[in-house]
Design an enzyme around this catalytic site. Structure first.
Site, short mmCIF file in Angstrom:
data_model
loop_
_atom_site.label_atom_id
_atom_site.label_comp_id
_atom_site.label_asym_id
_atom_site.label_seq_id
_atom_site.Cartn_x
_atom_site.Cartn_y
_atom_site.Cartn_z
N LYS A 1 20.52 57.07 96.13
CA LYS A 1 19.55 58.14 95.88
C LYS A 1 19.71 58.72 94.66
CE LYS A 1 18.94 59.86 100.47
NZ LYS A 1 19.19 60.69 101.43
N LYS B 1 14.96 50.51 105.37
CA LYS B 1 14.97 51.34 106.39
C LYS B 1 13.75 52.20 106.40
CE LYS B 1 17.09 55.43 106.05
NZ LYS B 1 18.26 56.52 105.99
N LYS C 1 12.02 58.98 106.01
CA LYS C 1 10.87 59.92 106.16
C LYS C 1 10.57 60.45 104.80
CE LYS C 1 14.15 63.35 108.26
NZ LYS C 1 15.19 63.30 107.14
#
Ligand code: AMP
Ligand code: TRP
Length: 334
Positions: free
Chosen positions: A114, A199, A202
């Site tokens: 991230k 993955k 969302k």
């Protein structure tokens, strides 16, 4: 319900996906709330670790809470609340920061990914992105949690929470239960339908490979039918070599209760596999979407559930967090 304590949570950083449902939420409703004293949380503080729009986080938090209830969580059986409504999380997170080391935080895979993503977008990396696992450990440890049902991507964070519990107990005396992660046997990591090596997440920018829980049936069908596979023709379950097909088999198995390897043998073509997978997902999500629509029409009810949930959560967490404050040497307020 006495006995085991279960805790888990979901971040309001985007619309919830089939990955969230199969990897975690489904079992919270179908199993966990029935077998233990279970506590489920919309972890909104965690949504502030990356650039965020305040109105959107507010909207998504309400939507996530509504969806938790729509999946079948019963407020008479379990506790459902929003993290920021209970001060104990932030209060204990600080003690976790005083227990963890800088190096172990920097080793977290999600932090590295991230942080790299934020940098690539020209955004700053928030300090809270680094300390995120301390807050997550606090979420879990504040409740004396025995088991944490999560998808596979959370395994490393859970290991860290265990390490912190053990270290704290060793330094300051027995205070925390050492929690254990539990993962589903199939679909613990649902992959993006367009990019089956990543993955299904969302907050991805490209949504063609993501099935959202609130997608219309037609949209779900389209996304599954267009899933990326490979140039082979026979249906074989091989996660490393044929990730797209393996992902479809995992999803189908998770929806229908079968075994992905065994299901592979039942299909002669990718087209038939996709068609059955699409229908299985549509049927799995139908009741969730219907119940969500009913609940969304009654925000007063959802608010009341969250208010009662926060009150119970505070009661559960307060004594243990107070004990931790005393254990580290902070002078009790009199
Ligand atoms: P998050 O969306 O990161 O807040 O995740 C909430 C829960 O869903 C966690 O237990 C995750 O491990 C799980 N989860 C999220 N994405 C997936 C996925 N693609 N496959 C399986 N589980 C997932
Ligand atoms: N980090 C988790 C995720 O990204 C969300 C989370 C925060 C969580 N606190 C938690 C999950 C405590 C389980 C228990 O999915």
């Amino acid at each position: 319900m006495a006995g085991k304590r279960i805790f888990s949570g979901v971040k309001p950083t985007g619309h919830l996906t089939l990955g969230n449902y199969l990897g975690a939420m489904r079992r919270w409703a179908d199993e966990d709330q029935h077998r233990a004293d279970a506590v489920f949380c919309v972890v909104d503080l965690h949504a502030l670790t990356v650039e965020h729009d305040p109105a959107r986080v507010r909207r998504l938090s309400r939507q996530a809470a509504t969806l938790l209830l729509a999946t079948g969580l019963d407020p008479q059986r379990c506790t459902v609340f929003v993290q920021s409504h209970v001060d104990e999380h932030a209060r204990l997170s600080y003690l976790m920061e005083c227990t963890a080391s800088d190096g172990e935080m920097r080793r977290m895979i999600q932090y590295k990914e991230k942080a790299a993503g934020a940098q690539a977008r020209g955004e700053g990396v928030r300090l809270s992105l680094l300390t995120y696992p301390a807050l997550m450990a606090a979420d879990i440890l504040a409740y004396g949690t025995d088991e944490v049902p999560v998808g596979e991507d959370q395994a490393q964070h859970l290991e860290l929470a265990r390490d912190l519990a053990v270290r704290f107990n060793r330094r300051y005396g027995p205070t925390f239960v050492v929690p254990k992660a539990i993962h589903p046997t199939v679909a613990a990591r649902v992959m993006d339908l367009q990019e089956p090596v990543s993955k299904m997440g969302k907050s991805q920018a490209r949504t063609a490979g993501i099935v959202f829980l609130l997608d219309e049936a037609e949209t779900v069908r389209k996304k599954v039918m267009r899933a990326v596979t490979d140039a082979h023709a026979d249906v074989v379950y091989d996660r490393a070599e044929r990730p797209g097909v393996a992902n479809l088999l995992d999803v189908l198995a998770a929806c229908s209760g079968g075994d992905p390897q065994a299901l592979a043998g039942a299909y002669g073509s990718y087209g038939a596999l996709k068609k059955d997978t699409a229908e299985a997902v549509v049927e799995l999500l139908r009741p969730v979407r219907e119940r969500h629509a009913e609940l969304a029409a009654d925000p007063g009810y959802v608010d009341a559930v969250l208010r009662a949930g926060a009150a119970r959560a505070r009661e559960l967490a307060r004594p243990r967090v107070d004990a931790a404050y005393r254990a580290v040497g902070l002078l009790p307020a009199v």
